[in-house]
Write a protein that holds these residues in place. Structure first.
Motif, PDB file in Angstrom:
ATOM      1  N   GLU A  79       6.989   3.230  -1.004  1.00 49.46           N
ATOM      2  CA  GLU A  79       6.849   4.503  -0.293  1.00 49.46           C
ATOM      3  C   GLU A  79       7.297   5.688  -1.149  1.00 49.46           C
ATOM      4  OE1 GLU A  79       5.642   5.316   2.969  1.00 49.46           O
ATOM      5  OE2 GLU A  79       4.715   3.392   2.467  1.00 49.46           O
ATOM      6  N   LEU A  80       8.067   5.424  -2.197  1.00 51.68           N
ATOM      7  CA  LEU A  80       8.548   6.482  -3.076  1.00 51.68           C
ATOM      8  C   LEU A  80       7.534   6.843  -4.163  1.00 51.68           C
ATOM      9  CD1 LEU A  80      12.189   5.165  -3.712  1.00 51.68           C
ATOM     10  CD2 LEU A  80      11.475   6.892  -2.034  1.00 51.68           C
ATOM     11  N   LYS A  81       6.502   6.055  -4.316  1.00 57.76           N
ATOM     12  CA  LYS A  81       5.571   6.256  -5.424  1.00 57.76           C
ATOM     13  C   LYS A  81       4.898   7.626  -5.310  1.00 57.76           C
ATOM     14  CE  LYS A  81       1.722   3.996  -7.863  1.00 57.76           C
ATOM     15  NZ  LYS A  81       2.356   4.039  -9.189  1.00 57.76           N
ATOM     16  N   PRO A  82       4.994   8.457  -6.364  1.00 53.72           N
ATOM     17  CA  PRO A  82       4.411   9.801  -6.292  1.00 53.72           C
ATOM     18  C   PRO A  82       2.897   9.768  -6.445  1.00 53.72           C
ATOM     19  CG  PRO A  82       5.343   9.434  -8.462  1.00 53.72           C
ATOM     20  CD  PRO A  82       5.685   8.220  -7.636  1.00 53.72           C
ATOM     21  N   GLU A  83       2.283  10.874  -6.115  1.00 55.03           N
ATOM     22  CA  GLU A  83       0.821  10.938  -6.209  1.00 55.03           C
ATOM     23  C   GLU A  83       0.343  10.911  -7.646  1.00 55.03           C
ATOM     24  OE1 GLU A  83      -2.892  13.524  -4.332  1.00 55.03           O
ATOM     25  OE2 GLU A  83      -0.871  14.357  -4.345  1.00 55.03           O
ATOM     26  N   ARG A  84       1.097  11.566  -8.549  1.00 51.50           N
ATOM     27  CA  ARG A  84       0.657  11.616  -9.934  1.00 51.50           C
ATOM     28  C   ARG A  84       1.807  12.053 -10.829  1.00 51.50           C
ATOM     29  NH1 ARG A  84      -1.263  17.131 -11.647  1.00 51.50           N
ATOM     30  NH2 ARG A  84      -1.984  15.921 -13.414  1.00 51.50           N
TER      31      ARG A  84
ATOM     32  N   GLY B 195      14.887  -9.413   3.088  1.00 50.08           N
ATOM     33  CA  GLY B 195      15.464  -8.133   2.716  1.00 50.08           C
ATOM     34  C   GLY B 195      14.860  -7.595   1.427  1.00 50.08           C
ATOM     35  N   LEU B 196      14.583  -8.496   0.493  1.00 51.49           N
ATOM     36  CA  LEU B 196      13.970  -8.080  -0.767  1.00 51.49           C
ATOM     37  C   LEU B 196      12.553  -7.572  -0.531  1.00 51.49           C
ATOM     38  CD1 LEU B 196      14.291  -7.817  -3.804  1.00 51.49           C
ATOM     39  CD2 LEU B 196      13.644 -10.229  -4.030  1.00 51.49           C
ATOM     40  N   GLU B 197      11.825  -8.249   0.349  1.00 51.63           N
ATOM     41  CA  GLU B 197      10.479  -7.783   0.693  1.00 51.63           C
ATOM     42  C   GLU B 197      10.544  -6.385   1.319  1.00 51.63           C
ATOM     43  OE1 GLU B 197       7.026  -8.909   3.925  1.00 51.63           O
ATOM     44  OE2 GLU B 197       7.992 -10.557   2.830  1.00 51.63           O
ATOM     45  N   ALA B 198      11.485  -6.176   2.210  1.00 51.78           N
ATOM     46  CA  ALA B 198      11.628  -4.863   2.836  1.00 51.78           C
ATOM     47  C   ALA B 198      11.993  -3.805   1.802  1.00 51.78           C
ATOM     48  CB  ALA B 198      12.687  -4.920   3.935  1.00 51.78           C
ATOM     49  N   ALA B 199      12.824  -4.163   0.834  1.00 51.34           N
ATOM     50  CA  ALA B 199      13.215  -3.218  -0.213  1.00 51.34           C
ATOM     51  C   ALA B 199      12.013  -2.819  -1.068  1.00 51.34           C
ATOM     52  CB  ALA B 199      14.310  -3.822  -1.083  1.00 51.34           C
ATOM     53  N   LEU B 200      11.154  -3.788  -1.372  1.00 56.03           N
ATOM     54  CA  LEU B 200       9.972  -3.474  -2.171  1.00 56.03           C
ATOM     55  C   LEU B 200       9.024  -2.557  -1.402  1.00 56.03           C
ATOM     56  CD1 LEU B 200       9.109  -6.858  -3.949  1.00 56.03           C
ATOM     57  CD2 LEU B 200      10.534  -4.964  -4.752  1.00 56.03           C
ATOM     58  N   ARG B 201       8.868  -2.816  -0.123  1.00 61.31           N
ATOM     59  CA  ARG B 201       8.011  -1.939   0.687  1.00 61.31           C
ATOM     60  C   ARG B 201       8.589  -0.517   0.740  1.00 61.31           C
ATOM     61  NH1 ARG B 201       3.950  -4.508   3.146  1.00 61.31           N
ATOM     62  NH2 ARG B 201       4.104  -6.746   3.571  1.00 61.31           N
ATOM     63  N   GLU B 202       9.901  -0.420   0.867  1.00 65.74           N
ATOM     64  CA  GLU B 202      10.554   0.890   0.880  1.00 65.74           C
ATOM     65  C   GLU B 202      10.360   1.590  -0.469  1.00 65.74           C
ATOM     66  OE1 GLU B 202      15.105   2.707   1.170  1.00 65.74           O
ATOM     67  OE2 GLU B 202      14.687   0.664   1.884  1.00 65.74           O
TER      68      GLU B 202
ATOM     69  N   ILE C  21       0.861  -1.180   0.000  1.00 64.49           N
ATOM     70  CA  ILE C  21       0.000   0.000   0.000  1.00 64.49           C
ATOM     71  C   ILE C  21       0.899   1.232   0.000  1.00 64.49           C
ATOM     72  CG2 ILE C  21      -1.895   1.222   1.126  1.00 64.49           C
ATOM     73  CD1 ILE C  21      -2.700  -1.549   0.276  1.00 64.49           C
ATOM     74  N   ASP C  22       0.692   2.146  -0.956  1.00 66.56           N
ATOM     75  CA  ASP C  22       1.543   3.323  -1.002  1.00 66.56           C
ATOM     76  C   ASP C  22       1.040   4.412  -0.056  1.00 66.56           C
ATOM     77  OD1 ASP C  22      -0.540   4.676  -2.260  1.00 66.56           O
ATOM     78  OD2 ASP C  22       0.467   4.870  -4.194  1.00 66.56           O
ATOM     79  N   ARG C  23       1.706   5.551  -0.033  1.00 62.36           N
ATOM     80  CA  ARG C  23       1.375   6.630   0.904  1.00 62.36           C
ATOM     81  C   ARG C  23      -0.008   7.216   0.670  1.00 62.36           C
ATOM     82  NH1 ARG C  23       5.493  10.915  -0.491  1.00 62.36           N
ATOM     83  NH2 ARG C  23       5.321   9.900  -2.530  1.00 62.36           N
TER      84      ARG C  23
END
Length: 324
Positions: free
Chosen positions: A300-305, A290-297, A3-5
């Motif tokens: 979090e970078l995904k922009p709104e638009r 670690g790969l799962e944690a990297a994907l979650r991180e 889930i993103d921000r």
């Protein structure tokens, strides 16, 4: 779930298996372009399977194989079979330009690919040659019919509609898709790199109103696949037409996808620069936790638009570098 921000569930991965293509569509790759990724930097099939397996464990249900032209990647049906067998993955599809499809359609279907999107911008041979830089229409139509015979359903035709180039072909393409049982999707050209910015942008909103009247289409509530298209259909439901309108009516609020390029770069948005490099992590021996944690991180970078309309000069990379 990822889930993103902004509360969007990321359940769709577009996976580029090559940045190479045998065509040079003038809105995607410039003529003479040779700065492709070195094969040593491509993710291997083992690395791809690892990444997709972790995505699937985190709730990603759809994967689309893209390029460049994905059928230029050797042994692609083998990769497709490995991915389709992963627990949690419900939908494996392919986007192709169709030039290699007649040779691979049966093997891809046997490997678990069920849906195909085929890029075709006109039914006029000279127009296709002008757009793609190649007299490719006969091969593309041969591949399209091979996919139909192999049992792919649905088959979607992706048509980038451009003012003064192929806008006069839209009605003919609509009739062709009605006749053959294909779904047509009209796409607005996006300003990605110099090639995308030089494409002849066509606002699809008035086009949609015209087609609805001419073919007696009504808007339908359900989507067809995991992508951003809005759909209209004939009243008997036998034909569907989709519109992908990143410029005239963007769909960022419901964006559910990220893109993994052939070199392992995970892009959060087609129209922004936020990304995470996964290849160095994989080759440094990162474990699955670690790969799962990297994907979650990364999510979090995904922009709104995106900002295609506000800042059309912003994005310098070509479409083929990101993955279609």
């Amino acid at each position: 779930m990822l889930i993103d921000r902004f509360g969007r569930a990321i359940e769709y991965l577009r996976l580029s298996v090559t940045d190479r293509c045998d065509l040079r569509c003038n809105y995607c790759l410039p003529k003479g372009f040779k700065h492709f990724e070195e094969p040593d930097n491509w993710l291997t099939f083992d690395e791809i399977e690892r990444v997709v397996a972790v995505f699937a464990r985190l709730g990603t249900r759809r994967v689309r194989l893209t390029g460049g032209e994905p059928l230029l990647r050797r042994n692609l049906p083998q990769l497709a079979a490995r991915l389709s067998a992963l627990p949690g993955l419900e939908d494996l599809s392919l986007t192709t330009n169709g030039t290699q499809l007649s040779r691979h359609a049966a093997a891809l279907h046997a490997a678990g690919v069920r849906r195909i999107n085929l890029s075709l911008d006109s039914l006029r041979r000279d127009c296709v040659a002008e757009i793609t830089g190649s007299d490719s229409l006969p091969k593309v139509l041969e591949g399209l019919m091979a996919a139909k015979e192999a049992g792919f359903a649905p088959i979607k035709i992706n048509m980038v509609a451009m003012q003064g180039v192929n806008e006069q072909d839209i009605e003919a393409m609509t009739a062709f898709c009605i006749e053959n049982g294909f779904i047509l999707r009209l796409i607005e050209a996006m300003p990605m790199g110099d090639t995308g910015r030089s494409a002849h942008y066509l606002d699809l909103q008035p086009v949609m109103r015209r087609l609805c009247q001419q073919f007696d289409l009504v808007e339908q509530a359900k989507s067809l696949g995991g992508g951003p298209a809005r759909y209209w259909s004939s009243r008997d439901g036998s034909f569907s037409l989709g519109m992908i309108t990143p410029i005239s009516q963007h769909f960022c609020a419901t964006c559910n996808r990220v893109r993994l390029s052939v070199d392992g770069t995970l892009y959060m948005c087609l129209g922004q620069e936020e990304k995470m490099e996964l290849r160095p992590l994989l080759r440094a021996g990162i474990d699955d936790a670690g790969l799962e944690a990297a994907l979650r991180e990364a999510i979090e970078l995904k922009p709104e638009r995106h900002e295609f309309r506000e800042q059309p000069q912003k994005l310098v990379r070509f479409m083929s570098m990101t993955g279609g």
